[in-house]
Each structure stands twice: as structure tokens, then as C-alpha cells.
Design a protein around this motif. Structure first.
Motif, PDB file in Angstrom:
ATOM      1  N   MET A 129      -7.555   7.981  -6.446  1.00  0.00           N
ATOM      2  CA  MET A 129      -7.753   6.693  -5.770  1.00  0.00           C
ATOM      3  C   MET A 129      -6.451   6.121  -5.219  1.00  0.00           C
ATOM      4  SD  MET A 129      -9.316   3.223  -7.348  1.00  0.00           S
ATOM      5  CE  MET A 129     -10.817   2.850  -6.510  1.00  0.00           C
ATOM      6  N   LEU A 130      -6.516   5.644  -3.972  1.00  0.00           N
ATOM      7  CA  LEU A 130      -5.405   4.922  -3.365  1.00  0.00           C
ATOM      8  C   LEU A 130      -5.729   3.434  -3.402  1.00  0.00           C
ATOM      9  CD1 LEU A 130      -4.515   7.005  -0.165  1.00  0.00           C
ATOM     10  CD2 LEU A 130      -3.278   6.901  -2.314  1.00  0.00           C
ATOM     11  N   VAL A 131      -4.777   2.625  -3.846  1.00  0.00           N
ATOM     12  CA  VAL A 131      -5.003   1.187  -3.929  1.00  0.00           C
ATOM     13  C   VAL A 131      -5.035   0.579  -2.524  1.00  0.00           C
ATOM     14  CG1 VAL A 131      -4.106  -0.983  -4.827  1.00  0.00           C
ATOM     15  CG2 VAL A 131      -3.956   1.088  -6.206  1.00  0.00           C
ATOM     16  N   SER A 132      -4.211   1.098  -1.620  1.00  0.00           N
ATOM     17  CA  SER A 132      -4.175   0.617  -0.243  1.00  0.00           C
ATOM     18  C   SER A 132      -4.440   1.801   0.678  1.00  0.00           C
ATOM     19  CB  SER A 132      -2.803  -0.002   0.058  1.00  0.00           C
ATOM     20  OG  SER A 132      -2.719  -0.370   1.408  1.00  0.00           O
ATOM     21  N   SER A 133      -5.585   1.761   1.408  1.00  0.00           N
ATOM     22  CA  SER A 133      -5.970   2.887   2.241  1.00  0.00           C
ATOM     23  C   SER A 133      -6.729   2.398   3.471  1.00  0.00           C
ATOM     24  CB  SER A 133      -6.850   3.848   1.437  1.00  0.00           C
ATOM     25  OG  SER A 133      -7.509   4.750   2.287  1.00  0.00           O
ATOM     26  N   LYS A 134      -6.277   2.785   4.645  1.00  0.00           N
ATOM     27  CA  LYS A 134      -6.966   2.438   5.893  1.00  0.00           C
ATOM     28  C   LYS A 134      -8.312   3.159   5.983  1.00  0.00           C
ATOM     29  CE  LYS A 134      -3.788  -0.153   7.794  1.00  0.00           C
ATOM     30  NZ  LYS A 134      -3.949  -1.538   8.168  1.00  0.00           N
ATOM     31  N   ARG A 176     -15.272   0.680   3.679  1.00  0.00           N
ATOM     32  CA  ARG A 176     -15.748  -0.597   3.144  1.00  0.00           C
ATOM     33  C   ARG A 176     -16.314  -1.483   4.247  1.00  0.00           C
ATOM     34  NH1 ARG A 176     -11.226  -3.270   0.010  1.00  0.00           N
ATOM     35  NH2 ARG A 176     -12.765  -4.920  -0.081  1.00  0.00           N
ATOM     36  N   ASN A 177     -15.706  -1.452   5.427  1.00  0.00           N
ATOM     37  CA  ASN A 177     -16.218  -2.246   6.546  1.00  0.00           C
ATOM     38  C   ASN A 177     -17.628  -1.787   6.920  1.00  0.00           C
ATOM     39  OD1 ASN A 177     -15.926  -4.288   8.551  1.00  0.00           O
ATOM     40  ND2 ASN A 177     -15.587  -2.679  10.065  1.00  0.00           N
ATOM     41  N   GLU A 179      -0.385   9.440   2.907  1.00  0.00           N
ATOM     42  CA  GLU A 179      -1.201   9.635   1.703  1.00  0.00           C
ATOM     43  C   GLU A 179      -2.697   9.670   2.036  1.00  0.00           C
ATOM     44  OE1 GLU A 179       1.110   6.997   1.816  1.00  0.00           O
ATOM     45  OE2 GLU A 179       2.665   8.148   0.844  1.00  0.00           O
ATOM     46  N   ASP A 180      -3.089   9.015   3.137  1.00  0.00           N
ATOM     47  CA  ASP A 180      -4.492   8.974   3.529  1.00  0.00           C
ATOM     48  C   ASP A 180      -4.998  10.313   4.048  1.00  0.00           C
ATOM     49  OD1 ASP A 180      -6.048   6.790   3.000  1.00  0.00           O
ATOM     50  OD2 ASP A 180      -5.492   5.676   4.788  1.00  0.00           O
ATOM     51  N   GLY A 234      -8.183   7.800  15.330  1.00  0.00           N
ATOM     52  CA  GLY A 234      -8.550   6.400  15.533  1.00  0.00           C
ATOM     53  C   GLY A 234      -8.338   5.511  14.329  1.00  0.00           C
ATOM     54  N   ILE A 235      -7.879   6.063  13.228  1.00  0.00           N
ATOM     55  CA  ILE A 235      -7.550   5.253  12.049  1.00  0.00           C
ATOM     56  C   ILE A 235      -6.061   5.435  11.784  1.00  0.00           C
ATOM     57  CG2 ILE A 235      -7.938   4.850   9.593  1.00  0.00           C
ATOM     58  CD1 ILE A 235     -10.739   5.964   9.922  1.00  0.00           C
TER      59      ILE A 235
END
Length: 150
Positions: A70-75, A81-82, A24-25, A18-19
Motif C-alpha cells: 500500500m502507498l499512502v499517497s498515490s495518484k 477512489r474518484n 512508486e506508482d 494520463g495519470i
């Protein structure tokens, strides 16, 4: 001569259902919390003073902790965070797959109804030369283990 060698613990993959995320994630440095305890209840029997009977009551699962550079852009982190910043929890299922040398799953753990309860970044230190590591802690209902090599 041994014909069986236990699998290595450093070759694994984590996939979130679902994500929609990049490859990389799915790569993490460590996964901990894949364990289960059975809680018991003690009942004393009248006339028996040497021991109490113990009966299984329910299972208890600790939080799942995922760590990685750490990934700078990650779903996945956007999902965390949401939940943390907006208090909008959208539980998802995820799988942890232990892989063999051909990238095929040996064992799979299906983790059900997971949602984030903690996100952390390790300390920054100008005196050390190391990667920034982030960790995500997830609460979940239960997991099921599936043997893929059967």
C-alpha cells in the motif's frame, strides 16, 4: 548448451497514460489478467449428427488485477477512489512492460481504455508481521502485445 533463457517474471513495470504519478506508482507486486479467450458459436449442420461446427465470434478479456504494498499517497489510487466514491470514470490506457536485466523492455502490453471496478486492502492481523497489500481491479477493452526485442 542452451543459448536462450526465458525471461524472469518478477521484473516488470506498469505505467498509466494520463495519470501524473511518482515512480512508486509504477511498481507492483503482481499483475494478472493479461489473457484473452475467443468465444465460439456452435452451428449444427443438417444431416451431420457427429459434431457441430464451431466458429469464432469475439474475443473476451478478463479484468486486470494489480497488487502492491500500500502507498499512502498515490495518484493511481486517487483515480480509483474518484471512480468508486464519486462515480466519475475516466478511462486511461496503460502499459505493462516486462524488463530485462538492463531495465529495458522485452515485451510490452498496451492495455486500452481501462477503468477501476474494484479496490481492496488485505486483512489487518495483529498476529502476523506482513505488509499491507492493496489490489486494484481494472476492466478494459483489449490489449496489444508489442515485442521490443525485435
Amino acid at each position: 548448451m542452451a543459448t536462450y533463457y526465458p525471461p524472469v517474471g518478477f521484473h516488470f513495470l506498469v505505467e498509466f497514460t494520463g495519470i501524473d504519478s511518482k515512480e512508486e506508482d509504477h511498481k507492483f507486486q503482481s499483475v494478472s489478467g493479461l489473457s484473452v479467450d475467443i468465444e465460439t458459436e456452435e452451428i449444427a449442420e443438417g444431416g451431420e449428427n457427429r459434431f457441430k461446427h464451431k466458429f469464432p465470434v469475439k474475443t473476451k478479456y478478463p479484468n486486470l488485477v494489480l497488487k502492491r504494498g500500500m502507498l499512502v499517497s498515490s495518484k493511481v489510487i486517487d483515480w480509483c477512489r474518484n471512480a468508486i466514491e464519486n462515480f466519475e470514470f475516466k478511462p486511461v490506457d496503460l502499459t505493462v512492460k516486462l524488463l530485462n536485466e538492463e531495465q529495458q523492455p522485452l515485451l510490452t502490453w498496451n492495455v486500452v481504455h481501462a477503468y477501476p471496478v474494484k479496490w481492496a486492502v488485505e486483512d489487518f492481523n495483529a498476529e502476523e508481521s506482513k505488509l499491507v497489500v492493496e489490489s486494484v481491479e481494472l476492466c478494459y477493452n483489449y490489449f496489444k502485445t508489442i515485442g521490443n526485442g525485435d
